[in-house]
Structure formats: C-alpha cells, structure tokens
Design a protein around this motif. Structure first.
Motif, PDB file in Angstrom:
ATOM      1  N   VAL A   1       0.853  -1.188   0.000  1.00 56.50           N
ATOM      2  CA  VAL A   1       0.000   0.000   0.000  1.00 56.50           C
ATOM      3  C   VAL A   1       0.888   1.237   0.000  1.00 56.50           C
ATOM      4  CG1 VAL A   1      -1.732   1.316   1.271  1.00 56.50           C
ATOM      5  CG2 VAL A   1      -1.874  -1.190   1.172  1.00 56.50           C
ATOM      6  N   GLN A   2       0.533   2.190  -0.833  1.00 58.74           N
ATOM      7  CA  GLN A   2       1.257   3.463  -0.876  1.00 58.74           C
ATOM      8  C   GLN A   2       0.272   4.616  -0.879  1.00 58.74           C
ATOM      9  OE1 GLN A   2       3.841   3.363  -4.356  1.00 58.74           O
ATOM     10  NE2 GLN A   2       5.593   2.977  -3.030  1.00 58.74           N
ATOM     11  N   LEU A   3       0.640   5.684  -0.176  1.00 57.44           N
ATOM     12  CA  LEU A   3      -0.098   6.934  -0.225  1.00 57.44           C
ATOM     13  C   LEU A   3       0.838   7.976  -0.822  1.00 57.44           C
ATOM     14  CD1 LEU A   3      -1.879   5.358   1.861  1.00 57.44           C
ATOM     15  CD2 LEU A   3      -2.368   7.564   2.886  1.00 57.44           C
ATOM     16  N   GLN A   4       0.435   8.547  -1.934  1.00 56.38           N
ATOM     17  CA  GLN A   4       1.257   9.509  -2.650  1.00 56.38           C
ATOM     18  C   GLN A   4       0.638  10.885  -2.524  1.00 56.38           C
ATOM     19  OE1 GLN A   4       4.243   8.788  -4.318  1.00 56.38           O
ATOM     20  NE2 GLN A   4       4.414  11.019  -4.423  1.00 56.38           N
ATOM     21  N   ALA A   5       1.341  11.776  -1.813  1.00 55.89           N
ATOM     22  CA  ALA A   5       0.852  13.142  -1.618  1.00 55.89           C
ATOM     23  C   ALA A   5       1.523  14.083  -2.603  1.00 55.89           C
ATOM     24  CB  ALA A   5       1.129  13.597  -0.194  1.00 55.89           C
ATOM     25  N   SER A   6       0.800  15.110  -3.004  1.00 57.86           N
ATOM     26  CA  SER A   6       1.341  16.109  -3.914  1.00 57.86           C
ATOM     27  C   SER A   6       0.620  17.435  -3.718  1.00 57.86           C
ATOM     28  CB  SER A   6       1.188  15.644  -5.370  1.00 57.86           C
ATOM     29  OG  SER A   6      -0.180  15.472  -5.693  1.00 57.86           O
ATOM     30  N   GLY A   7       1.193  18.494  -4.307  1.00 60.00           N
ATOM     31  CA  GLY A   7       0.524  19.782  -4.287  1.00 60.00           C
ATOM     32  C   GLY A   7       1.161  20.831  -3.407  1.00 60.00           C
ATOM     33  N   ALA A  23      -4.258   6.804  -2.625  1.00 55.98           N
ATOM     34  CA  ALA A  23      -3.844   5.506  -2.093  1.00 55.98           C
ATOM     35  C   ALA A  23      -3.849   4.479  -3.206  1.00 55.98           C
ATOM     36  CB  ALA A  23      -4.773   5.070  -0.968  1.00 55.98           C
ATOM     37  N   SER A  24      -2.853   3.607  -3.193  1.00 61.49           N
ATOM     38  CA  SER A  24      -2.767   2.567  -4.213  1.00 61.49           C
ATOM     39  C   SER A  24      -2.240   1.285  -3.593  1.00 61.49           C
ATOM     40  CB  SER A  24      -1.860   3.028  -5.361  1.00 61.49           C
ATOM     41  OG  SER A  24      -0.547   3.261  -4.891  1.00 61.49           O
ATOM     42  N   GLY A  25      -2.395   0.195  -4.344  1.00 57.23           N
ATOM     43  CA  GLY A  25      -1.950  -1.098  -3.845  1.00 57.23           C
ATOM     44  C   GLY A  25      -3.125  -1.991  -3.502  1.00 57.23           C
ATOM     45  N   SER A  26      -2.849  -2.996  -2.690  1.00 57.24           N
ATOM     46  CA  SER A  26      -3.869  -3.957  -2.310  1.00 57.24           C
ATOM     47  C   SER A  26      -4.721  -3.385  -1.176  1.00 57.24           C
ATOM     48  CB  SER A  26      -3.216  -5.267  -1.859  1.00 57.24           C
ATOM     49  OG  SER A  26      -4.194  -6.192  -1.464  1.00 57.24           O
ATOM     50  N   ILE A  27      -5.855  -2.803  -1.533  1.00 49.68           N
ATOM     51  CA  ILE A  27      -6.730  -2.144  -0.569  1.00 49.68           C
ATOM     52  C   ILE A  27      -8.119  -2.755  -0.652  1.00 49.68           C
ATOM     53  CG2 ILE A  27      -7.795   0.032   0.123  1.00 49.68           C
ATOM     54  CD1 ILE A  27      -5.340   1.445  -1.124  1.00 49.68           C
ATOM     55  N   PHE A  28      -8.607  -3.245   0.470  1.00 46.07           N
ATOM     56  CA  PHE A  28      -9.959  -3.790   0.516  1.00 46.07           C
ATOM     57  C   PHE A  28     -10.977  -2.711   0.850  1.00 46.07           C
ATOM     58  CE2 PHE A  28     -13.392  -6.629   1.085  1.00 46.07           C
ATOM     59  CZ  PHE A  28     -14.031  -6.304   2.264  1.00 46.07           C
ATOM     60  N   SER A  29     -10.651  -1.900   1.870  1.00 38.16           N
ATOM     61  CA  SER A  29     -11.596  -0.880   2.309  1.00 38.16           C
ATOM     62  C   SER A  29     -10.849   0.235   3.031  1.00 38.16           C
ATOM     63  CB  SER A  29     -12.631  -1.503   3.249  1.00 38.16           C
ATOM     64  OG  SER A  29     -13.487  -0.527   3.798  1.00 38.16           O
ATOM     65  N   ILE A  30     -11.281   1.465   2.782  1.00 39.32           N
ATOM     66  CA  ILE A  30     -10.713   2.629   3.469  1.00 39.32           C
ATOM     67  C   ILE A  30     -11.760   3.210   4.401  1.00 39.32           C
ATOM     68  CG2 ILE A  30      -9.680   4.896   3.221  1.00 39.32           C
ATOM     69  CD1 ILE A  30      -8.704   4.089   0.461  1.00 39.32           C
ATOM     70  N   LEU A  98      -7.077   1.878   6.806  1.00 38.68           N
ATOM     71  CA  LEU A  98      -7.579   0.969   5.792  1.00 38.68           C
ATOM     72  C   LEU A  98      -7.275  -0.492   6.116  1.00 38.68           C
ATOM     73  CD1 LEU A  98      -5.062  -0.096   3.789  1.00 38.68           C
ATOM     74  CD2 LEU A  98      -5.080   2.316   3.158  1.00 38.68           C
ATOM     75  N   ALA A  99      -8.006  -1.362   5.442  1.00 39.92           N
ATOM     76  CA  ALA A  99      -7.785  -2.804   5.542  1.00 39.92           C
ATOM     77  C   ALA A  99      -7.355  -3.317   4.173  1.00 39.92           C
ATOM     78  CB  ALA A  99      -9.057  -3.509   5.991  1.00 39.92           C
ATOM     79  N   THR A 100      -6.396  -4.198   4.168  1.00 40.98           N
ATOM     80  CA  THR A 100      -5.872  -4.698   2.900  1.00 40.98           C
ATOM     81  C   THR A 100      -6.614  -5.927   2.385  1.00 40.98           C
ATOM     82  OG1 THR A 100      -4.197  -5.955   4.089  1.00 40.98           O
ATOM     83  CG2 THR A 100      -3.575  -3.760   3.304  1.00 40.98           C
ATOM     84  N   ASP A 101      -7.449  -6.505   3.243  1.00 41.10           N
ATOM     85  CA  ASP A 101      -8.214  -7.663   2.796  1.00 41.10           C
ATOM     86  C   ASP A 101      -9.388  -7.856   3.739  1.00 41.10           C
ATOM     87  OD1 ASP A 101      -7.170 -10.956   1.533  1.00 41.10           O
ATOM     88  OD2 ASP A 101      -9.054  -9.836   1.339  1.00 41.10           O
ATOM     89  N   TYR A 102     -10.388  -8.621   3.292  1.00 38.98           N
ATOM     90  CA  TYR A 102     -11.566  -8.891   4.095  1.00 38.98           C
ATOM     91  C   TYR A 102     -11.164  -9.626   5.366  1.00 38.98           C
ATOM     92  CZ  TYR A 102     -16.008 -10.827   5.601  1.00 38.98           C
ATOM     93  OH  TYR A 102     -17.110 -11.165   6.343  1.00 38.98           O
TER      94      TYR A 102
END
Length: 120
Positions: A1-7, A23-30, A98-102
């Motif tokens: 999982v990665q969170l990429q901030a910008s601006g 947010a990117s990667g293996s994400i089940f739920s935020i 966040l959770a990465t899987d159920y």
C-alpha cells in the motif's frame, strides 16, 4: 500500500494551495482519511480528517480556511487551503485507516509528506 501526496509548494500569505493524496496497492476498504502537519521543532498535529461516513473534523487553527474532501472511487483525499498564513508552514502528511483484505484489521498508513511554505 502506498499513499502519494502532492501539491505542496511556496505561496504568499493569503494565497491558496490544494493538496492531493492517492492511495494505491492492495486495498480492501478505506475508513478514515486525513491530513496532518509537522512544523519545524513541533509535534505532528491533526489538520483535518474525513471518515467514510459522518462529519469532517478540523483543527481550530484551520477552521473556515481549509476544506477536506475525498473521492472514494479514486481512493483519494484532498485538502483545499485558503487564506494561508506563515504559521501554516509545515510538512503535510496524508494518512488513511484501511484494511488490505476482508477480515483483516484496519491499520493506519502514511504518505511521504509534502512541504508547504507560506512566505512573502
């Protein structure tokens, strides 16, 4: 999982900036997403947070000037910052609960930080 901030960037007092975080990667739920900041020599503090449901939360120092929003389809959170002041200068970090899987526990993940400098 990665969170990429910008601006982030340099802006004059009274100006505006918009921060983005995806947010990117293996994400089940935020669940919640938010922004924190850390100024030189100070502790990291909450700026604003937005849960998956319910009302947003802001630090008193930014109420009426900053607006947090999120786009669930894009797994993104934004921070619109208006009427910026020199005391808003800090590194801004996004985070997500966040959770990465159920069935797995929700955990906090952090972005890398983006520098906001408010100066004339």
């Amino acid at each position: 999982v990665q969170l990429q901030a910008s601006g982030g960037g340099l802006v004059q007092p009274g100006g505006s900036l918009r921060l983005s975080c995806a947010a990117s990667g293996s994400i089940f739920s935020i669940n919640a997403m938010g922004w924190y900041r850390q100024a030189p020599g100070k502790q990291r503090e909450l700026v604003a947070a937005v849960p998956s449901g319910g009302s947003t939360d802001y630090a008193d120092s930014v109420k009426g000037r900053f607006t947090i929003s999120r786009d669930n389809a894009k797994k993104s959170v934004y921070l619109q910052m208006n009427s910026l002041k020199p005391e808003d200068t800090a590194v801004y970090y996004c985070n997500a609960l966040l959770a990465t899987d159920y069935g797995l526990k929700y955990k906090y993940y952090w972005g890398q930080g983006t520098l906001v400098t408010v100066s004339s």
